[in-house]
Write a protein that holds these residues in place. Structure first.
Motif, PDB file in Angstrom:
ATOM      1  N   ASP A  80       0.831  -1.198   0.000  1.00  0.00           N
ATOM      2  CA  ASP A  80       0.000   0.000   0.000  1.00  0.00           C
ATOM      3  C   ASP A  80       0.873   1.259   0.000  1.00  0.00           C
ATOM      4  OD1 ASP A  80      -2.759   0.962   0.054  1.00  0.00           O
ATOM      5  OD2 ASP A  80      -2.196   1.835   1.994  1.00  0.00           O
ATOM      6  N   THR A  81       1.955   1.242   0.748  1.00  0.00           N
ATOM      7  CA  THR A  81       2.887   2.371   0.762  1.00  0.00           C
ATOM      8  C   THR A  81       3.486   2.572  -0.629  1.00  0.00           C
ATOM      9  OG1 THR A  81       3.418   2.016   3.089  1.00  0.00           O
ATOM     10  CG2 THR A  81       5.018   3.267   1.784  1.00  0.00           C
ATOM     11  N   ALA A  82       3.896   1.479  -1.258  1.00  0.00           N
ATOM     12  CA  ALA A  82       4.459   1.566  -2.611  1.00  0.00           C
ATOM     13  C   ALA A  82       3.414   2.087  -3.600  1.00  0.00           C
ATOM     14  CB  ALA A  82       4.978   0.204  -3.055  1.00  0.00           C
ATOM     15  N   LEU A  83       2.174   1.677  -3.426  1.00  0.00           N
ATOM     16  CA  LEU A  83       1.109   2.158  -4.309  1.00  0.00           C
ATOM     17  C   LEU A  83       0.905   3.664  -4.130  1.00  0.00           C
ATOM     18  CD1 LEU A  83      -1.463  -0.747  -4.009  1.00  0.00           C
ATOM     19  CD2 LEU A  83      -0.186  -0.099  -6.057  1.00  0.00           C
ATOM     20  N   ASN A  84       0.952   4.137  -2.911  1.00  0.00           N
ATOM     21  CA  ASN A  84       0.825   5.576  -2.666  1.00  0.00           C
ATOM     22  C   ASN A  84       1.981   6.347  -3.307  1.00  0.00           C
ATOM     23  OD1 ASN A  84      -1.598   5.412  -1.266  1.00  0.00           O
ATOM     24  ND2 ASN A  84      -0.577   5.102   0.686  1.00  0.00           N
ATOM     25  N   GLU A  85       3.172   5.786  -3.227  1.00  0.00           N
ATOM     26  CA  GLU A  85       4.320   6.419  -3.872  1.00  0.00           C
ATOM     27  C   GLU A  85       4.152   6.422  -5.392  1.00  0.00           C
ATOM     28  OE1 GLU A  85       7.637   4.261  -2.279  1.00  0.00           O
ATOM     29  OE2 GLU A  85       7.520   5.296  -0.343  1.00  0.00           O
ATOM     30  N   THR A  86       3.527   5.383  -5.918  1.00  0.00           N
ATOM     31  CA  THR A  86       3.260   5.316  -7.348  1.00  0.00           C
ATOM     32  C   THR A  86       2.282   6.415  -7.758  1.00  0.00           C
ATOM     33  OG1 THR A  86       3.652   2.933  -7.349  1.00  0.00           O
ATOM     34  CG2 THR A  86       2.406   3.823  -9.209  1.00  0.00           C
ATOM     35  N   LEU A  87       1.273   6.652  -6.945  1.00  0.00           N
ATOM     36  CA  LEU A  87       0.339   7.747  -7.230  1.00  0.00           C
ATOM     37  C   LEU A  87       1.060   9.093  -7.212  1.00  0.00           C
ATOM     38  CD1 LEU A  87      -2.876   6.684  -5.275  1.00  0.00           C
ATOM     39  CD2 LEU A  87      -2.477   6.639  -7.752  1.00  0.00           C
ATOM     40  N   GLU A  88       2.015   9.248  -6.302  1.00  0.00           N
ATOM     41  CA  GLU A  88       2.808  10.475  -6.270  1.00  0.00           C
ATOM     42  C   GLU A  88       3.622  10.622  -7.559  1.00  0.00           C
ATOM     43  OE1 GLU A  88       5.157  10.714  -2.687  1.00  0.00           O
ATOM     44  OE2 GLU A  88       3.400  10.340  -1.425  1.00  0.00           O
ATOM     45  N   LEU A  89       4.163   9.513  -8.062  1.00  0.00           N
ATOM     46  CA  LEU A  89       4.906   9.538  -9.325  1.00  0.00           C
ATOM     47  C   LEU A  89       3.991   9.968 -10.462  1.00  0.00           C
ATOM     48  CD1 LEU A  89       7.373   8.956 -11.117  1.00  0.00           C
ATOM     49  CD2 LEU A  89       6.647   6.554 -11.160  1.00  0.00           C
ATOM     50  N   ILE A  90       2.787   9.437 -10.498  1.00  0.00           N
ATOM     51  CA  ILE A  90       1.831   9.822 -11.539  1.00  0.00           C
ATOM     52  C   ILE A  90       1.516  11.317 -11.428  1.00  0.00           C
ATOM     53  CG2 ILE A  90      -0.567   9.527 -12.320  1.00  0.00           C
ATOM     54  CD1 ILE A  90      -0.219   6.511 -11.643  1.00  0.00           C
ATOM     55  N   ASP A  91       1.347  11.817 -10.210  1.00  0.00           N
ATOM     56  CA  ASP A  91       1.123  13.255 -10.016  1.00  0.00           C
ATOM     57  C   ASP A  91       2.316  14.071 -10.504  1.00  0.00           C
ATOM     58  OD1 ASP A  91      -1.405  12.874  -8.942  1.00  0.00           O
ATOM     59  OD2 ASP A  91      -0.729  13.045  -6.852  1.00  0.00           O
ATOM     60  N   ASP A  92       3.527  13.579 -10.240  1.00  0.00           N
ATOM     61  CA  ASP A  92       4.734  14.266 -10.721  1.00  0.00           C
ATOM     62  C   ASP A  92       4.753  14.307 -12.251  1.00  0.00           C
ATOM     63  OD1 ASP A  92       5.591  14.672  -8.124  1.00  0.00           O
ATOM     64  OD2 ASP A  92       7.043  13.023  -8.150  1.00  0.00           O
ATOM     65  N   ILE A  93       4.402  13.191 -12.881  1.00  0.00           N
ATOM     66  CA  ILE A  93       4.345  13.147 -14.342  1.00  0.00           C
ATOM     67  C   ILE A  93       3.330  14.166 -14.853  1.00  0.00           C
ATOM     68  CG2 ILE A  93       3.634  11.731 -16.325  1.00  0.00           C
ATOM     69  CD1 ILE A  93       4.908   9.313 -14.846  1.00  0.00           C
ATOM     70  N   ASN A  94       2.178  14.243 -14.205  1.00  0.00           N
ATOM     71  CA  ASN A  94       1.161  15.215 -14.621  1.00  0.00           C
ATOM     72  C   ASN A  94       1.676  16.645 -14.494  1.00  0.00           C
ATOM     73  OD1 ASN A  94      -0.732  13.255 -15.270  1.00  0.00           O
ATOM     74  ND2 ASN A  94      -1.617  13.245 -13.230  1.00  0.00           N
ATOM     75  N   ARG A  95       2.405  16.937 -13.418  1.00  0.00           N
ATOM     76  CA  ARG A  95       2.965  18.280 -13.240  1.00  0.00           C
ATOM     77  C   ARG A  95       4.007  18.589 -14.317  1.00  0.00           C
ATOM     78  NH1 ARG A  95       1.995  17.123  -7.909  1.00  0.00           N
ATOM     79  NH2 ARG A  95       3.993  16.164  -7.478  1.00  0.00           N
TER      80      ARG A  95
END
Length: 124
Positions: A80-95
């Motif tokens: 779950d922690t890794a999944l949350n970090e993955t969502l942060e990566l997706i947000d970074d890509i969007n930015r």
């Protein structure tokens, strides 16, 4: 080459830069798509892990059941922690994509200025 030629060359360079930016965006969007697919798959598996019933008749009693439950929870929360970090990566890509789009807009604004300058040279 003259001033007119220099302006045309600069405009052409800006269009080439825009095309490069668009290729970068395409690559980021492809990566984001792959990451999101993998995220979804892992998230579904992770949810099934936390809901899996570890008890199995008389075979899982006492320490083994407790230990298995602890491992299951550890796996779930680590994933779950890794999944949350993955969502942060997706947000970074969007930015990053947003920032590149802003650079594209700046290029277009610069092209407009150069075209206006070119038009004023033509009028003279």
């Amino acid at each position: 080459m003259g001033q007119r030629g220099a302006i045309l060359a600069e405009i052409q360079a800006l269009y080439e830069q825009i095309n490069e930016y668009r290729r970068d965006i395409e690559e980021l969007e492809e990566e984001r798509f792959c990451i999101r697919q993998q995220y979804t798959t892992i998230d579904e598996v992770n949810k099934s892990v936390i809901h899996y019933d570890m008890t199995y008749g008389d075979d899982w009693k006492g320490n083994l059941e407790t230990e298995a439950e602890e491992y299951r929870e550890e796996i779930y929360y680590t994933t779950d922690t890794a999944l949350n970090e993955t969502l942060e990566l997706i947000d970074d890509i969007n930015r990053i994509i947003d920032a590149i789009n802003e650079l594209i807009e700046k290029c277009y604004a610069e092209i407009e200025e150069l075209e206006a300058e070119l038009a004023s040279l033509t009028e003279e």
